[in-house]
Each structure stands twice: as structure tokens, then as C-alpha cells.
Design an enzyme around this catalytic site. Sequence first.
Site, PDB file in Angstrom:
ATOM      1  N   CYS A   1       0.854  -1.190   0.000  1.00  0.00           N
ATOM      2  CA  CYS A   1       0.000   0.000   0.000  1.00  0.00           C
ATOM      3  C   CYS A   1       0.888   1.237   0.000  1.00  0.00           C
ATOM      4  CB  CYS A   1      -0.900  -0.015   1.234  1.00  0.00           C
ATOM      5  SG  CYS A   1      -2.012   1.404   1.339  1.00  0.00           S
TER       6      CYS A   1
ATOM      7  N   HIS B   1      -9.092  -3.972  -2.036  1.00  0.00           N
ATOM      8  CA  HIS B   1      -8.112  -3.289  -1.189  1.00  0.00           C
ATOM      9  C   HIS B   1      -8.638  -1.906  -0.784  1.00  0.00           C
ATOM     10  CE1 HIS B   1      -3.921  -2.322   0.117  1.00  0.00           C
ATOM     11  NE2 HIS B   1      -4.327  -1.087  -0.156  1.00  0.00           N
ATOM     12  N   GLU B   2      -9.182  -1.175  -1.749  1.00  0.00           N
ATOM     13  CA  GLU B   2      -9.693   0.172  -1.456  1.00  0.00           C
ATOM     14  C   GLU B   2     -10.942   0.118  -0.588  1.00  0.00           C
ATOM     15  OE1 GLU B   2      -7.426   2.108  -1.978  1.00  0.00           O
ATOM     16  OE2 GLU B   2      -6.376   1.011  -3.544  1.00  0.00           O
TER      17      GLU B   2
ATOM     18  N   HIS C   1      -9.873  -0.030   2.893  1.00  0.00           N
ATOM     19  CA  HIS C   1      -9.510   1.308   3.385  1.00  0.00           C
ATOM     20  C   HIS C   1     -10.754   2.038   3.901  1.00  0.00           C
ATOM     21  CE1 HIS C   1      -5.294   2.244   2.817  1.00  0.00           C
ATOM     22  NE2 HIS C   1      -5.300   1.622   1.636  1.00  0.00           N
TER      23      HIS C   1
END
Length: 136
Positions: free
Chosen positions: A85, A126-127, A130
Site C-alpha cells: 500500500c 483493497h480500497e 480502506h
Amino acid sequence: MIKPIITDTFFLAQPSLEATKDDLPLGQDLRDTLAFHREACVGMAANMIGVKKRAIIISMGFVDLVMFNPVLLEKAGAYKTEESCLSLTGSRQTTRYKEITISYRDEKWMAKTLTLRDLPAQIVQHELDHLEGVVI
């Protein structure tokens, strides 16, 4: 505008709030910042640039796609992978899904649904982490 990348894990670990139409300019900040970091980055969540709103951008190769309030609707084909990241050093093991379907609002605030596979699906997952405050 190109924004600085947040590396504070306390900030990154906080869930993001729903985006509204007032947050549409955030899409351009995500575009500019992703373009600036293109060699090291294929996706970005708004909290990575200091904004705790549910907005992400992913590189689709030929085009960058901004999504507001993305929601994972379906997932299939779990696999283990290792990710890094831009906000963190090193890489970590995680589980992702080969195919996902998401709903979101685009930069004109139109509701959309999209099915993604392989790397674009992995980037979105992945986002999405977040946005939930999951630090990967």
C-alpha cells in the site's frame, strides 16, 4: 489537486463516512493524486489523501474509475495474495476474491453496477478495506 499521502495508521484505521454530491470535487483530487503516483500505485481511497469519505479510484489500465459509496454486492473465488500500500511500508498477506460485483455512484452521481475480475477486482477490494478502516 495533488494531495499528500496519509501514513498515520490511526487515521487510516477509522471507517469513512458516506459521500454526498458535495464531495464530487474529491474525484478530481483522487485523479490528480493517483496520476502523480502512477508508477507505484493502481488505486486509492479518499482516506489515503486525508478525507474520510467513501470514495475510491482504481486504474483500469486505459482509464481511471472514480467510485463514490461503493458497496460489495457479490464475491466468488477466494484466493490468498500479498499486497502493498502506498500509505504503508512492506506488504501483507490477505484473502481476496477473483470476481466481485459492486454498486457505486459515478462522477455524475449516477448509480452504477459493475462486475470486475482479477487485478481490477483485487484493487477495489483493497480500497474497500480502506473505507472500512482495515489497514492492509
